[in-house]
Design a protein around this motif. Structure first.
Motif, mmCIF file in Angstrom:
data_model
loop_
_atom_site.group_PDB
_atom_site.id
_atom_site.type_symbol
_atom_site.label_atom_id
_atom_site.label_comp_id
_atom_site.label_asym_id
_atom_site.label_seq_id
_atom_site.Cartn_x
_atom_site.Cartn_y
_atom_site.Cartn_z
ATOM 1 N N MET A 127 0.816 -1.218 0.000
ATOM 2 C CA MET A 127 0.000 0.000 0.000
ATOM 3 C C MET A 127 0.852 1.271 0.000
ATOM 4 O O MET A 127 0.318 2.354 -0.259
ATOM 5 N N SER A 128 2.175 1.141 0.245
ATOM 6 C CA SER A 128 3.009 2.352 0.196
ATOM 7 C C SER A 128 3.106 2.888 -1.243
ATOM 8 O O SER A 128 3.473 4.038 -1.469
ATOM 9 N N LEU A 129 2.753 2.041 -2.213
ATOM 10 C CA LEU A 129 2.738 2.497 -3.620
ATOM 11 C C LEU A 129 1.520 3.376 -3.909
ATOM 12 O O LEU A 129 1.434 3.980 -4.979
ATOM 13 N N TYR A 130 0.580 3.427 -2.969
ATOM 14 C CA TYR A 130 -0.696 4.111 -3.224
ATOM 15 C C TYR A 130 -0.994 5.137 -2.122
ATOM 16 O O TYR A 130 -1.907 4.948 -1.314
ATOM 17 N N PRO A 131 -0.207 6.242 -2.093
ATOM 18 C CA PRO A 131 -0.369 7.208 -0.999
ATOM 19 C C PRO A 131 -1.745 7.890 -0.977
ATOM 20 O O PRO A 131 -2.272 8.166 0.099
ATOM 21 N N THR A 132 -2.317 8.133 -2.142
ATOM 22 C CA THR A 132 -3.626 8.822 -2.154
ATOM 23 C C THR A 132 -4.719 7.878 -1.662
ATOM 24 O O THR A 132 -5.566 8.251 -0.838
ATOM 25 N N ILE A 133 -4.699 6.647 -2.168
ATOM 26 C CA ILE A 133 -5.690 5.657 -1.706
ATOM 27 C C ILE A 133 -5.559 5.483 -0.192
ATOM 28 O O ILE A 133 -6.556 5.475 0.542
ATOM 29 N N SER A 134 -4.314 5.375 0.286
ATOM 30 C CA SER A 134 -4.088 5.152 1.724
ATOM 31 C C SER A 134 -4.572 6.347 2.543
ATOM 32 O O SER A 134 -5.180 6.179 3.602
ATOM 33 N N ARG A 135 -4.306 7.546 2.053
ATOM 34 C CA ARG A 135 -4.731 8.762 2.781
ATOM 35 C C ARG A 135 -6.254 8.803 2.906
ATOM 36 O O ARG A 135 -6.802 9.032 3.990
ATOM 37 N N ILE A 136 -6.943 8.540 1.804
ATOM 38 C CA ILE A 136 -8.417 8.593 1.847
ATOM 39 C C ILE A 136 -8.943 7.483 2.756
ATOM 40 O O ILE A 136 -9.841 7.697 3.581
ATOM 41 N N ASN A 137 -8.360 6.301 2.620
ATOM 42 C CA ASN A 137 -8.791 5.179 3.460
ATOM 43 C C ASN A 137 -8.637 5.536 4.945
ATOM 44 O O ASN A 137 -9.539 5.291 5.754
ATOM 45 N N ASN A 138 -7.502 6.166 5.288
ATOM 46 C CA ASN A 138 -7.283 6.564 6.691
ATOM 47 C C ASN A 138 -8.312 7.602 7.141
ATOM 48 O O ASN A 138 -8.738 7.594 8.287
ATOM 49 N N ASN A 139 -8.688 8.493 6.225
ATOM 50 C CA ASN A 139 -9.709 9.491 6.580
ATOM 51 C C ASN A 139 -11.055 8.830 6.868
ATOM 52 O O ASN A 139 -11.857 9.352 7.637
ATOM 53 N N LEU A 140 -11.290 7.694 6.215
ATOM 54 C CA LEU A 140 -12.623 7.078 6.288
ATOM 55 C C LEU A 140 -12.773 6.100 7.454
ATOM 56 O O LEU A 140 -13.826 6.068 8.103
ATOM 57 N N VAL A 141 -11.747 5.312 7.718
ATOM 58 C CA VAL A 141 -11.955 4.139 8.577
ATOM 59 C C VAL A 141 -12.335 4.458 10.022
ATOM 60 O O VAL A 141 -12.952 3.632 10.693
ATOM 61 N N ASN A 142 -11.987 5.651 10.475
ATOM 62 C CA ASN A 142 -12.336 5.967 11.868
ATOM 63 C C ASN A 142 -13.659 6.692 12.018
ATOM 64 O O ASN A 142 -14.050 7.035 13.125
ATOM 65 N N ARG A 143 -14.346 6.921 10.917
ATOM 66 C CA ARG A 143 -15.671 7.555 11.018
ATOM 67 C C ARG A 143 -16.656 6.526 11.584
ATOM 68 O O ARG A 143 -16.601 5.345 11.204
ATOM 69 N N PRO A 144 -17.566 6.974 12.456
ATOM 70 C CA PRO A 144 -18.480 6.028 13.110
ATOM 71 C C PRO A 144 -19.259 5.152 12.130
ATOM 72 O O PRO A 144 -19.403 3.945 12.345
ATOM 73 N N GLU A 145 -19.725 5.741 11.011
ATOM 74 C CA GLU A 145 -20.546 4.956 10.079
ATOM 75 C C GLU A 145 -19.733 3.867 9.381
ATOM 76 O O GLU A 145 -20.278 2.864 8.926
ATOM 77 N N PHE A 146 -18.416 4.065 9.307
ATOM 78 C CA PHE A 146 -17.549 3.043 8.716
ATOM 79 C C PHE A 146 -17.172 1.987 9.764
ATOM 80 O O PHE A 146 -17.061 0.809 9.453
ATOM 81 N N LYS A 147 -17.016 2.432 11.009
ATOM 82 C CA LYS A 147 -16.638 1.484 12.075
ATOM 83 C C LYS A 147 -17.751 0.467 12.319
ATOM 84 O O LYS A 147 -17.490 -0.725 12.471
#
Ligand SMILES: N[C@@H](CCC(=O)N[C@@H](CS)C(=O)NCC(=O)O)C(=O)O
Length: 221
Positions: free
Chosen positions: A190-210
Motif C-alpha cells: 500500500m506504500s505504492l498508493y499514498p492517495t488511496i491510503s490517505r483517503i482510506n485513513n480518513n474514512l476508517v475511523n468515522r463512526p458509520e464506517f466502524k
C-alpha cells in the motif's frame, strides 16, 4: 443492526428492511456502510458463504445469482451493491452522491473501477475456480488489485479531497474501504498508493464506517 438466525419467509413489505449479508463479503460491507450513511436500520440475515449458504434453495429464490448482498426494502428485492447504494442515495435525499452531474460521473467512475474492474476478478468464487493452490490464488488476486489500484491512484489524485470525490462521503468511499482491506489481505504494497491510503485513513475511523466492519457484524466469527 440485528441478526436473525432463523429462516423466515421475508415479506417484501416487512416493516424493517432486511439485508442478506456475510461479514467478510466486501460487497455486503459496501452496503452496510451506505446504510449507515443513509441512516437506514436493517435486520441482517447471515448467508454463510464459508459454508456455501448462498447455494441453498431458499437463497436461490432470493438472489438467483447466489451472491450477497441482497436488500429487501419498500416492497422490492434489490441485488447488486451498486443498485442498492444508488437506491439508498435516492431515498435519503442524496446522502451518498453529489447532485452535480460531473461529480456524480466521477463517483461512478471510481466505484466501477472497484466494482467492475477489481472485485469480480478477485472474488472467492473466481479464485476457487482458478486454482486450488493458495499461492497461485494470492498472486492472481494481488495482480488484479494492483492493476486496478494503479489506475485508481492516478484518478483519485484528480478527484479527491478528504474523500474519493471532494470532501463528502459517497458511494465511491463505500467501495474503497472494503477493497483496501482485501488489498491488505492479499499483501498488496500500500506504500505504492499514498492517495488511496490517505483517503482510506480518513474514512476508517468515522463512526458509520466502524459500525460496518466485518468484526462488528453479528455473524462475525
Ligand atoms: N456485483 C455484485 C458482486 C457480489 C459478489 O461478488 N458477492 C460475493 C461476496 S463479495 C459472493 O456472494 N460470492 C459468493 C459466490 O459467488 O458464490 C455486487 O456488487 O453485489
Amino acid at each position: 443492526m440485528s441478526l436473525s438466525t432463523e429462516k423466515p419467509i421475508i415479506s417484501l413489505y416487512a416493516e424493517k428492511p432486511v439485508l442478506y449479508s456475510f461479514f467478510r463479503s466486501s460487497c455486503a460491507w459496501r452496503v452496510r456502510i451506505a446504510l449507515q450513511v443513509a441512516g437506514i436500520e436493517v435486520e441482517q440475515i447471515a448467508v454463510n458463504l464459508a459454508q456455501s449458504g448462498q447455494n441453498s434453495t431458499e437463497y436461490g429464490n432470493t438472489n438467483p445469482l447466489r451472491q450477497v448482498p441482497t436488500l429487501v426494502i419498500h416492497g422490492i428485492r434489490i441485488s447488486q451493491s451498486m443498485a442498492i447504494m444508488e437506491y439508498l442515495n435516492d431515498i435519503s435525499d442524496g446522502k451518498l452522491m453529489p447532485a452535480d452531474p460531473k461529480l456524480k460521473a466521477q463517483v461512478r467512475m471510481i466505484s466501477e473501477i472497484i466494482n467492475a474492474g477489481i472485485q469480480p476478478i478477485q472474488n472467492s468464487s473466481v479464485l476457487n475456480k482458478y486454482s486450488s493452490s493458495l499461492e497461485e490464488r494470492a498472486a492472481w488476486a494481488k495482480h488484479w488489485i494492483s492493476k486496478g489500484f494503479n489506475a485508481l491512484e492516478k484518478l483519485l489524485s484528480e478527484t479527491a479531497g478528504q474523500m474519493c470525490v471532494g470532501d463528502s462521503v459517497t458511494i465511491a468511499d463505500c467501495c474503497l474501504v472494503p477493497q483496501v482491506s482485501n488489498a491488505v489481505r492479499f499483501e498488496v504494497d500500500m506504500s505504492l498508493y499514498p492517495t488511496i491510503s490517505r483517503i482510506n485513513n480518513n474514512l476508517v475511523n468515522r463512526p458509520e464506517f466502524k459500525v460496518a466492519t466485518p468484526e462488528n457484524q453479528p455473524d462475525f466469527v
